[in-house]
Design a protein around this motif. Structure first.
Motif, PDB file in Angstrom:
ATOM      1  N   GLY A 272      63.884  12.093  18.966  1.00 59.14           N
ATOM      2  CA  GLY A 272      64.632  12.422  17.990  1.00 59.14           C
ATOM      3  C   GLY A 272      63.948  11.891  16.594  1.00 59.14           C
ATOM      4  O   GLY A 272      63.198  11.216  16.594  1.00 59.14           O
ATOM      5  N   ASP A 273      64.685  12.589  15.493  1.00 59.03           N
ATOM      6  CA  ASP A 273      64.291  12.112  14.146  1.00 59.03           C
ATOM      7  C   ASP A 273      65.202  10.975  13.660  1.00 59.03           C
ATOM      8  O   ASP A 273      66.176  11.017  13.937  1.00 59.03           O
ATOM      9  CB  ASP A 273      64.392  13.502  13.316  1.00 59.03           C
ATOM     10  N   SER A 274      64.384  10.286  13.039  1.00 60.37           N
ATOM     11  CA  SER A 274      64.877   9.053  12.310  1.00 60.37           C
ATOM     12  C   SER A 274      64.933   9.451  10.850  1.00 60.37           C
ATOM     13  O   SER A 274      65.022  10.419  10.190  1.00 60.37           O
ATOM     14  CB  SER A 274      63.922   7.817  12.342  1.00 60.37           C
ATOM     15  N   MET A 275      65.655   8.457  10.185  1.00 64.34           N
ATOM     16  CA  MET A 275      65.956   8.732   8.763  1.00 64.34           C
ATOM     17  C   MET A 275      64.908   7.818   7.773  1.00 64.34           C
ATOM     18  O   MET A 275      64.931   7.673   6.659  1.00 64.34           O
ATOM     19  CB  MET A 275      67.343   8.146   8.321  1.00 64.34           C
ATOM     20  N   LEU A 276      63.805   7.511   8.707  1.00 69.32           N
ATOM     21  CA  LEU A 276      62.637   6.841   8.040  1.00 69.32           C
ATOM     22  C   LEU A 276      61.702   7.803   7.667  1.00 69.32           C
ATOM     23  O   LEU A 276      61.641   8.899   8.091  1.00 69.32           O
ATOM     24  CB  LEU A 276      62.375   5.683   9.098  1.00 69.32           C
ATOM     25  N   ASN A 277      60.468   7.127   7.262  1.00 68.87           N
ATOM     26  CA  ASN A 277      59.388   7.979   6.914  1.00 68.87           C
ATOM     27  C   ASN A 277      58.185   7.355   7.045  1.00 68.87           C
ATOM     28  O   ASN A 277      58.126   6.026   7.231  1.00 68.87           O
ATOM     29  CB  ASN A 277      59.310   8.099   5.109  1.00 68.87           C
ATOM     30  N   ARG A 278      56.840   8.207   7.123  1.00 72.00           N
ATOM     31  CA  ARG A 278      55.754   7.628   7.254  1.00 72.00           C
ATOM     32  C   ARG A 278      54.889   8.047   6.030  1.00 72.00           C
ATOM     33  O   ARG A 278      54.763   9.139   5.626  1.00 72.00           O
ATOM     34  CB  ARG A 278      55.073   8.399   8.894  1.00 72.00           C
TER      35      ARG A 278
END
Length: 424
Positions: A272-278
């Motif tokens: 799934g998608d997190s609420m964080l970034n790369r």
């Protein structure tokens, strides 16, 4: 000598004394006169002798026949093979297979191995059934007892029963419901396979984790307390600028930005998608390569010094010769077995600036790429990423970065997972 003995309780009669063999005194009444003479009673059916003509004939009704020869008992090698020895061998085989099944099931064996043992036990059972039937027909108590003991061992201790007990003790193990279902293949391709980090299988993980707002690979504490997205971008740009300046001052380099900075949403590691970034910092490369080994060593020293000022103290040289390397491994990856012959030097560090950060530097010199393997390995970087064939490259990126604007929402989204341990 006659082979008959007269019984003392029998007396002779004139009729017996006057007995003549048929055909001796003339043809019997009604007999064919042209037929050859035959000696009726001339030879006893029980071993008597021929009586001469006119001799008194014994009364055979009063005589006992000579004893017939008794057949010798069959030799041991001619007897049918015993069921007992076969049963003993199969009993030992069943115990051995059952022992291996227990050892494999409880000490970390994988399910396919145990199912192979189950197949072996099934074969033993088939043979045992045949021996049971044979033993019952032969009425051999010992053979039947051994066969029954073997069946009991096989039925009570086998991969199914042992695996079932372990599945009750450890439902999440390979003999739990999810583990056995994975044995026959789980849907979803790699999502249903291993996590890739040596941890739990994705098929064993509760679907609730697909909605996890954090990262499977970075602890929440490191995300919340570490550098946020903006801080990492700022510090990475500063570090790369300082590296370029220091190397330029030493070697007079010119630099080209091969790829621009990029920010994108990061996955949570559970599909799934997190609420964080790369965040990927700009990729910089020099316009010329270093060809002298002394200059290469000096460049490595400068890079280490600058990296340490940004908290990166674990910078390692991937191409360094080591005893644990396989023969030819360094040549395949770096072009040679020694630093002098290697066309690629690679430095790498994790947890750079942030918990999910990674810093790497490549020093490429294709002038000594004798095997051509380094240039071949760089084909994608050259054709798809726009990199030059050789030179010094600077790479810096990080995952699991929290944007400050998302902090409150991120902490709120973590509430349903309070008290739970993130699967690894």
């Amino acid at each position: 000598m006659p082979i008959f003995a007269r019984r003392p309780d029998r007396a002779t009669t004139p009729e017996a004394d006057s007995w003549q063999p048929a055909g001796v005194g003339g043809p019997a009444a009604g007999a064919d006169p042209d037929a050859p003479p035959r000696l009726i009673g001339a030879v006893s059916d029980v071993g008597g002798s021929i009586s001469p003509a006119g001799a008194p004939s014994p009364d055979v009704s009063g005589y006992a026949p000579a004893a017939q020869p008794v057949a010798a008992p069959p030799r041991a090698q001619d007897r049918a093979p015993s069921t007992t020895s076969s049963g003993v061998l199969l009993l030992l085989l069943a115990i051995a297979i059952a022992g291996v099944a227990v050892f494999t099931a409880f000490l970390g064996g994988n399910a396919p191995v145990v199912w192979a043992l189950l197949g072996a036990l099934a074969l033993v059972l088939v043979v045992q059934l045949g021996i049971v039937v044979r033993a019952a027909r032969e009425r051999r108590r010992l053979a039947r007892g051994i066969v029954i003991a073997t069946l009991v061992v096989t039925l009570l201790v086998n991969p199914l029963t042992v695996g079932g007990v372990r599945g009750i003790v450890d439902p999440s193990g390979p003999f739990g419901l999810s583990g056995l279902s994975g044995l026959f293949g789980a849907p979803g391709g790699s999502e249903a396979g291993s996590s890739g980090s040596g941890g739990a299988r994705d098929a064993d993980i509760d679907p609730i984790w697909k909605g996890y707002p954090g990262s499977r690979f970075t602890p929440v504490k490191d995300v919340v307390d570490g550098a946020d997205l903006a801080t990492f971008a700022e510090r990475s740009d500063a570090m790369l600028a300082e590296l370029r300046a220091a190397l330029t001052a030493e070697f007079g380099f010119e630099w080209i930005e091969r790829q621009p900075a990029k920010t994108e949403k990061d996955g949570n590691g559970f599909g799934g998608d997190s609420m964080l970034n790369r965040y990927t910092a700009p990729v910089w490369q020099t316009t010329k390569a270093l060809t002298d080994i002394g200059q290469k060593n000096r460049a490595v020293e400068i890079i280490r010094q600058v990296a340490q000022r940004y908290g990166i103290v674990n910078l390692s040289m991937q191409n360094a010769p080591a005893a644990w390397r396989q023969p030819g491994e360094l040549t395949d990856q770096f072009g040679g077995e020694t630093l002098e012959t290697q066309a690629l030097w690679s430095l790498n560090a994790y947890d750079a600036i942030a918990a999910g950060g990674r810093f790497s530097t490549d020093i490429v010199d294709l002038s000594i790429d004798a095997t051509g393997k380094v240039e071949k390995n760089r084909y994608f970087a050259i054709t798809s990423l726009g990199m030059a064939p050789d030179g010094i490259e600077l790479h810096l990126d990080a995952s699991a970065l929290l944007a400050e604007a998302d902090r409150a929402a991120f902490l709120a989204a973590l509430k349903p997972f309070d008290g739970l341990t993130v699967p690894q």
